[in-house]
Each structure stands twice: as structure tokens, then as C-alpha cells.
Design an enzyme around this catalytic site. Sequence first.
Site, mmCIF file in Angstrom:
data_model
loop_
_atom_site.group_PDB
_atom_site.id
_atom_site.type_symbol
_atom_site.label_atom_id
_atom_site.label_comp_id
_atom_site.label_asym_id
_atom_site.label_seq_id
_atom_site.Cartn_x
_atom_site.Cartn_y
_atom_site.Cartn_z
ATOM 1 C CE LYS A 172 -1.775 2.892 2.895
ATOM 2 N NZ LYS A 172 -1.923 4.089 2.042
ATOM 3 N N GLY A 203 -5.423 3.418 -1.197
ATOM 4 C CA GLY A 203 -6.472 3.934 -0.315
ATOM 5 C C GLY A 203 -5.890 4.568 0.925
ATOM 6 N N GLY A 205 -4.811 5.144 4.920
ATOM 7 C CA GLY A 205 -4.118 4.346 5.928
ATOM 8 C C GLY A 205 -5.053 3.674 6.921
ATOM 9 N N PRO A 206 -5.931 4.439 7.583
ATOM 10 C CG PRO A 206 -6.660 6.197 8.913
ATOM 11 C CD PRO A 206 -6.027 5.907 7.582
ATOM 12 C CB VAL A 208 -6.614 0.068 2.212
ATOM 13 C CG1 VAL A 208 -5.618 1.178 1.994
ATOM 14 C CG2 VAL A 208 -6.173 -1.167 1.467
ATOM 15 N N GLY A 209 -4.805 0.374 4.958
ATOM 16 C CA GLY A 209 -3.567 0.073 5.689
ATOM 17 C C GLY A 209 -3.878 -0.761 6.917
ATOM 18 C CD GLU A 247 13.841 1.319 8.924
ATOM 19 O OE1 GLU A 247 14.359 2.319 9.450
ATOM 20 O OE2 GLU A 247 14.351 0.193 8.983
ATOM 21 C CB CYS A 281 13.104 9.631 8.045
ATOM 22 S SG CYS A 281 13.826 8.403 6.949
ATOM 23 C CD GLU A 385 9.785 13.186 11.450
ATOM 24 O OE1 GLU A 385 10.673 12.715 10.738
ATOM 25 O OE2 GLU A 385 8.750 12.563 11.740
HETATM 26 O O1 TXE Z 1 2.472 9.646 7.599
HETATM 27 P P1 TXE Z 1 1.830 8.254 7.919
HETATM 28 P P2 TXE Z 1 1.766 11.048 7.374
HETATM 29 C C1 TXE Z 1 6.364 11.747 9.507
HETATM 30 C C2 TXE Z 1 6.415 13.249 9.287
HETATM 31 C C3 TXE Z 1 5.013 13.583 8.920
HETATM 32 C C4 TXE Z 1 4.255 12.618 9.811
HETATM 33 C C5 TXE Z 1 2.863 12.295 9.351
HETATM 34 O O2 TXE Z 1 6.726 13.874 10.499
HETATM 35 O O3 TXE Z 1 4.680 14.908 9.200
HETATM 36 O O4 TXE Z 1 5.014 11.443 9.801
HETATM 37 O O5 TXE Z 1 2.876 11.984 7.976
HETATM 38 C C6 TXE Z 1 -0.222 4.706 6.111
HETATM 39 N N1 TXE Z 1 -2.590 1.583 9.407
HETATM 40 N N2 TXE Z 1 6.784 10.983 8.348
HETATM 41 O O6 TXE Z 1 0.529 11.183 8.173
HETATM 42 O O7 TXE Z 1 0.401 8.395 8.267
HETATM 43 C C7 TXE Z 1 -0.383 5.880 5.187
HETATM 44 O O8 TXE Z 1 -1.523 5.739 4.365
HETATM 45 C C8 TXE Z 1 -1.760 1.305 8.385
HETATM 46 C C9 TXE Z 1 8.095 10.418 8.423
HETATM 47 O O9 TXE Z 1 1.634 11.247 5.927
HETATM 48 O O10 TXE Z 1 2.721 7.572 8.860
HETATM 49 C C10 TXE Z 1 0.927 5.831 4.421
HETATM 50 O O11 TXE Z 1 0.867 4.847 3.407
HETATM 51 N N3 TXE Z 1 -1.222 2.234 7.609
HETATM 52 C C11 TXE Z 1 8.287 9.361 7.408
HETATM 53 C C12 TXE Z 1 1.909 5.393 5.512
HETATM 54 O O12 TXE Z 1 1.115 4.824 6.543
HETATM 55 C C13 TXE Z 1 -1.489 3.514 7.871
HETATM 56 C C14 TXE Z 1 7.695 9.582 6.070
HETATM 57 C C15 TXE Z 1 2.738 6.534 6.103
HETATM 58 O O13 TXE Z 1 1.878 7.572 6.473
HETATM 59 C C16 TXE Z 1 -2.341 3.877 8.935
HETATM 60 C C17 TXE Z 1 6.376 10.161 6.142
HETATM 61 C C18 TXE Z 1 -2.902 2.839 9.719
HETATM 62 N N4 TXE Z 1 -3.724 3.069 10.746
HETATM 63 C C19 TXE Z 1 5.992 10.860 7.260
HETATM 64 N N5 TXE Z 1 -2.426 5.225 8.964
HETATM 65 C C20 TXE Z 1 9.646 8.749 7.326
HETATM 66 N N6 TXE Z 1 9.990 7.920 8.308
HETATM 67 O O14 TXE Z 1 10.389 8.941 6.377
HETATM 68 C C21 TXE Z 1 -1.666 5.695 7.955
HETATM 69 N N7 TXE Z 1 -1.105 4.660 7.279
#
Ligand code: TXE
Length: 483
Positions: A172, A203, A205-206, A208-209, A247, A281, A385
Site C-alpha cells: 500500500k 487507499g 491508511g486507517p 486499507v492500511g 522505519e 527522515c 519532527e
Molecule cells: O504519515 P503516515 P503522514 C512523519 C512526518 C510527517 C508525519 C505524518 O513527520 O509529518 O510522519 O505523515 C499509512 N494503518 N513521516 O501522516 O500516516 C499511510 O496511508 C496502516 C516520516 O503522511 O505515517 C501511508 O501509506 N497504515 C516518514 C503510511 O502509513 C497507515 C515519512 C505513512 O503515512 C495507517 C512520512 C494505519 N492506521 C511521514 N495510517 C519517514 N519515516 O520517512 C496511515 N497509514
Amino acid sequence: MQEVFNYIDGLFSPSVDGGHLENLNPATGEVISTIPRSLQADVEHAASAALRAQPAWNALSLEQRALWLDRIADALEEKHEHIAQSESLDTGKPIALARRVDAARSVDNFRFFAEFAREQTEMTFKMDDAMNYVHRNGLGVVGLITPWNLPLYLLSWKVAPALLMGNTVVAKPSELTPLTANILAETLHELNLPKGVFNLVHGLGPEVGQAILEHPGIKGISFTGGTATGRIVAATAAPMFKKLSLELGGKNATIILDDADLDIAVKGAVRAAFTNSGQVCLCGSRLLVQSSIADAFLPAFIAEVEAMNIGAPSDETSQISSIISREHLHKVESYIELALQEGGDILTGGTRAMTGPVGPDAHGAYLAPTVIGGLSHLSRCATEEIFGPVVTVHIFDTLEQATEMANATEYGLAGSIWTKDVAQGRALAQTIDTGIVWINTWLHRDLRTPFGGVKNSGVGREGGQWSLGFFSETTNICVIDPK
Ligand code: TXE
């Protein structure tokens, strides 16, 4: 406008209930594609297909799967420009960066793991009366969940070792950046990868993830994303005894010692802070400068930041373009306001960037690279962050203070130290609680090395042997030959 579909069991298809989402170009606010808004039923189909395909895929030899990785690398290489253009459109990042980093590394990931597999030798342990053979099997079906900052770069970093070790995949991508995952699915389809080996569900995160995390047939989850989401991933998957690789975020220190080569350190610190507008990151979002060099270093650093080209993603000379979304822009701007409330000074930037055709009223999520001084290293801006083009500057006197400041966050992913005394640099590196420290460089990656964080930056390591270990179940076969 492009219509993107799921890729399940070798077929491109809409979500089961027909729901979809719009995908925006963050540099203009325009809708560039729709994607399926998949739900649990779609994950069920994808996981079933992956479960059916896994025994035959796992039965191939490592060399046969490495050959598949070679073919995928070659096919992606032919699409280098298409990948770079799509990534730049989807993320708002400069096209030159998308070519140099995203498109190139997506190919390299497949090529690297194919070659790495060929260097592996069987591990054996001889006893007086028996021989032990260590065997690695695929885990089964693995779920790969990836973010928006380096979309295909990070997805391919997981897909390549997962397929290599005999797993089948339910992936995903971020709903904000689905285009290059779709290119990967198209490529695998064109190559006739056996159906069900790679499945892609788009789709939220909350929805399909979460369904991927909860699916009982999915044995391992490799997740890259925010720390808050990582907690949800761990809370859901750990009680099901799924193998987990997380990660997560970072708040990395760039430490400038007083014997650093000024020119190299300035350029390195700017690159560490502002590559991909700070949305990596590993970015050095805290700049720790030794007091005796601060008066020479800081003006040179700010001049270098102000010399960066801010422009549209399609402009070949742009070094900074749009960040990922208007929502993210608001989050980053809220930290700049917080910095002022916390007593900080904006040394440069801090405003929306106005560039050429992109005016103040445009819908793009442009923000000028921002340097903030005058904050405590314990302030929220210096410990949370922000994940945007914002760096805070802090001054220290002694190496002990540098260590204390560097370790004063809940994160521990990476960091860099700039010094001519490499032995001193290495000694300091060992006092910093992070998974990776670079000395006189930043984001200099040998893909064989361990990659991952400590503290709230994650659990587990990927890269080289660590990826092969994560994506496999290691078993021992102990043999006594009666002859
Ligand atoms: O990331 P999410 P977001 C950090 C950065 C950013 C913050 C939030 O600080 O401001 O995270 O970003 C999926 N079950 N990083 O909200 O939500 C989501 O759809 C399963 C650091 O965009 O963590 C996406 O595919 N999956 C980072 C993935 O998780 C779920 C890079 C990452 O999104 C889910 C990005 C759930 N319940 C943001 N909820 C790095 N480490 O490089 C969301 N997702």
C-alpha cells in the site's frame, strides 16, 4: 486525468465498492489522478491471491528470483524519465532531484538485491558427528506500507528483498503519491510476473492500511512512516506475532566541530537540512555548531541557503519546490509560529516562497528554506519532527554538550559530524543514540549496511543481510549421514 487502479491477482481493477479518492499535484492544487479507496474486501482479495501464489514463488531458487529482480531493474531503468516525471508531479519535488535520487535508486534497489543474493553462501556448522545447514525460507505473504516522501525509492527498497526471499506481497503506497507504485505494477504486469506475487491496494491508511495490519494471513509488516502511525502498526500487529520492521521519524543532529573544513561543512549541512525540502527522515533538522566556529560558519550557512533556487518542480534548475500538501504546509508553518512564541529568531526564510509563475496566491505548497536561531535545544521546535524545510541552530562549547544536545530528543535515526579529526569524530559518533552517523558526509549509502533507528525512530534494521533476515524465516537442518 489518469485513473489509477488496484493490481490484484494479475489484474488492474477498481475497489470492490467502487469508491475512489482524488490525488492532487501539490505544486498547483490540481487533481492529477483518481485512485481506488480500497477497503477490507480489497485487502482480502489481495491477500488471498498472494497466499495462493506464495508456495510456487517460494519454490523457485534464489537465483531464479534474482533473475526476476534483474529483469525488473532493467525494465524500470527504461522508464527512468517516466518515473522521475511522475514522482515530481505527485510529490512536488524538483525534477532534477526526482531523476537523481528517486528514479535512480528505485532501479538500484532491485539491482543491488539481485547481486547481493548471488554473493550469499550457505551457512553451515560442522559437528563431530553431524552437519547443520541454515536455511532461509520466505515468511509467506508480507504487507509493505510506504510514505509519500520517497515513494518508489522506499517501496522498491522493500519489494526487492521481499520477492527475493520467496515472499509474495500486498503493498500500500501513500494515498498522496500513488503514481509510481502504479508504474511498478504496470512494469511487473508487462514482465508477466506470476499473478498474485505482487499485489497493490490503494487507499487511506486507517482503512486499507489497517486492514493489511489486521489480516491474519499476512505474516510480516514492513512500514515506513510517521512515529504516531508506527505505534498503531505495532499495537495492531504485535499481538498477532507478526514480524515487524518499523522505519519511523527522525530529528537528526548535524554537528559542526571547530576544526571542520568550513566549505565542505556548510555545503553538507545545507544538503542535510534541505534535500527534498527537509522531507527525508534522515534530514539534519538540528544544526549544532561549536561556539568557536559559529561566527564563521553561520553567515556562510545562511548565504548558502539563500542561494538555493526555489522554483516549479518542472524547472530543471530548482533545488527547492513544493512540499507534499497544503495540509502539511500548515503543519510546518504552525511550527514556525511556535518557534516565535518559544523565543526563536527567523534567520532566513519563514515565509511562503514566491517564485516566477508561482505567486503568493497560487495553490502550491511552497515554503522558503527556513533557519531558526535563539531556541533552547529542548524547545518543541528543536525536539519534534517538523519534516519540512526548517532547521534550528544551537551552539555548544564542549563535545559533552554536543552529545547531550544531540541525544535530547525521543528520536534516534541518524546524524552527521563534520571534523577533520576523524578519530575524534568516530569517538563522538559512538556517544550519539542513533542508528546511523555520517562523518563529513550525509546520506552516503552503501546498501549492504544496516539502516534503521533507535528510540522512537523505529524497530529493526533493513539493508543487505538485515533485509534478507527480516524477509525470511531462518531454520536449521541438522543432518547425520548414516553412511
Ligand atoms: O504519515 P503516515 P503522514 C512523519 C512526518 C510527517 C508525519 C505524518 O513527520 O509529518 O510522519 O505523515 C499509512 N494503518 N513521516 O501522516 O500516516 C499511510 O496511508 C496502516 C516520516 O503522511 O505515517 C501511508 O501509506 N497504515 C516518514 C503510511 O502509513 C497507515 C515519512 C505513512 O503515512 C495507517 C512520512 C494505519 N492506521 C511521514 N495510517 C519517514 N519515516 O520517512 C496511515 N497509514
